[in-house]
Design an enzyme around this catalytic site. Sequence first.
Site, PDB file in Angstrom:
ATOM      1  N   VAL A  85      36.318  18.182   3.884  1.00  0.00           N
ATOM      2  CA  VAL A  85      35.377  17.703   3.750  1.00  0.00           C
ATOM      3  C   VAL A  85      34.711  19.290   3.500  1.00  0.00           C
ATOM      4  CG1 VAL A  85      32.798  17.127   3.329  1.00  0.00           C
ATOM      5  CG2 VAL A  85      34.690  15.118   4.413  1.00  0.00           C
ATOM      6  N   LYS A 127      33.620  12.208   0.063  1.00  0.00           N
ATOM      7  CA  LYS A 127      33.287  13.455   1.480  1.00  0.00           C
ATOM      8  C   LYS A 127      31.919  12.642   1.994  1.00  0.00           C
ATOM      9  CE  LYS A 127      35.930  17.383  -1.022  1.00  0.00           C
ATOM     10  NZ  LYS A 127      35.551  18.200  -1.650  1.00  0.00           N
TER      11      LYS A 127
END
Length: 405
Positions: free
Chosen positions: A116, A189
């Site tokens: 992420v 994410k």
Amino acid sequence: MTPFRVGLLGHGTVGAAFSELLEQRAGEVEGATGRRPEISGVLTRSRGDADEVIQGSELVVELIGGVEPARTYVLGAMRAGRHVVTANKALLSQHGEEIYETAREVGVQLRFEAAVGGVVPVIRVIHETLAAAHIDRVHGIVNGTTNYILSEMARTGASYDEALREAQALGFAEADPSDDVSGRDAAAKMAILARLAFGARVDLDDVSYEGIESLTQQDIGYAKELGLSLKLVGTAERVGGGLSVRVHPTFLFGAHPLSAIGGSFNAVTIESPAITEITLSGPGAGGSQTASAVLGDVVSAMIPPAALPPPPVDQPLVSDVESAFYLHLEVADRPGVLAQVAEILGLQGVSVKSVVQHGLGDDARLEMVVHRVLESKFLAAVELIGRLEFLRSPPRVIRVIEETF
Ligand SMILES: NC(=O)c1ccc[n+]([C@@H]2O[C@H](COP(=O)([O-])OP(=O)(O)OC[C@H]3O[C@@H](n4cnc5c(N)ncnc54)[C@H](OP(=O)(O)O)[C@@H]3O)[C@@H](O)[C@H]2O)c1
């Protein structure tokens, strides 16, 4: 001390950059951890054997991407007692619980900072720094491709299709951009961030998402008129007794920390009563940037829990540095004042970027910004200006950060 053996699964954009970075930085990693890392085996579609790479390593870096065979390899590596570092958001957003549970059961380290936000250390901050902070909300611009497209539409007046084609030409978007522009990549994410921020099971299927494909110049124009910016924003928040995790195009007021995040950068804003708000931003993708986050994870996994920082190396400290400056002068309003100030600045090699006069008579003020200059030169000029008899109070100086990224 024997080398620390790193098995590498995947040698594409990130894998190749990681392998190169590891070789370049092996000395620094040894300094920080006491052991020199080396790549002990590599797996691609055409090279290597997964079992051999895993068995020959102490830590496995998974950079294949997608769910299978990455899932089988990651679980297999952990069950064989290997620490794992991965950048795989697809895998963690769909099989996170199985993977976290296996790491806990077996007692190996699992690190996934690059999954992420690329190099932005958001996982570490949410999972470790703010572990006890009771996070209320996380907002994120977590997809660089869509942020680049929207930024270009706003900056140049390009249509969505034109901006997408440019993003593809520059390597910010893939040939098949559907995962990015549909919001699915950002949703994956946000699922990972929500899982960490709230400690609750959140899978990709739990995240509602809407993409940017239907946005037009009209939407952007409207945003501009109102002083807003249009971004693809992921939101994960506590709502009543539950959680909401979603991704959609969103207008942001100019004062919001995510409003200024342009180009392919990513940024995440974390809100909690304990800390008010933290915003982290930086490059969200790219081979070498992502590789840097992966190497950071490898170093973290190598450091025994009680490790102390290595002995310091000698580095000179520089005190006289360049900066741009803001200079505020309260002056008597009479002819020649500005010329005298400008002459002193010029003699010290200080060049004025902008100057404005405010007020009249006893209220006259000069406000100027000067270009980057050595602090010692600027302060010498200010010292001389401070002696001018038409000054009504001492000059005020504030440093200016001009950099944009
Ligand atoms: N690219 C970025 O900027 C970025 C940013 C953040 C996170 N990530 C994540 O990093 C991971 C890797 O991305 P990437 O861009 O480096 O991907 P990539 O360029 O497509 O590379 C994938 C690598 O995995 C290998 N591979 C694919 N399928 C395989 C299989 N079945 N068995 C063995 N090897 C296989 C490929 O082998 P061949 O060489 O034989 O094709 C290639 O070496 C992904 O999880 C991605 O989401 C990427």
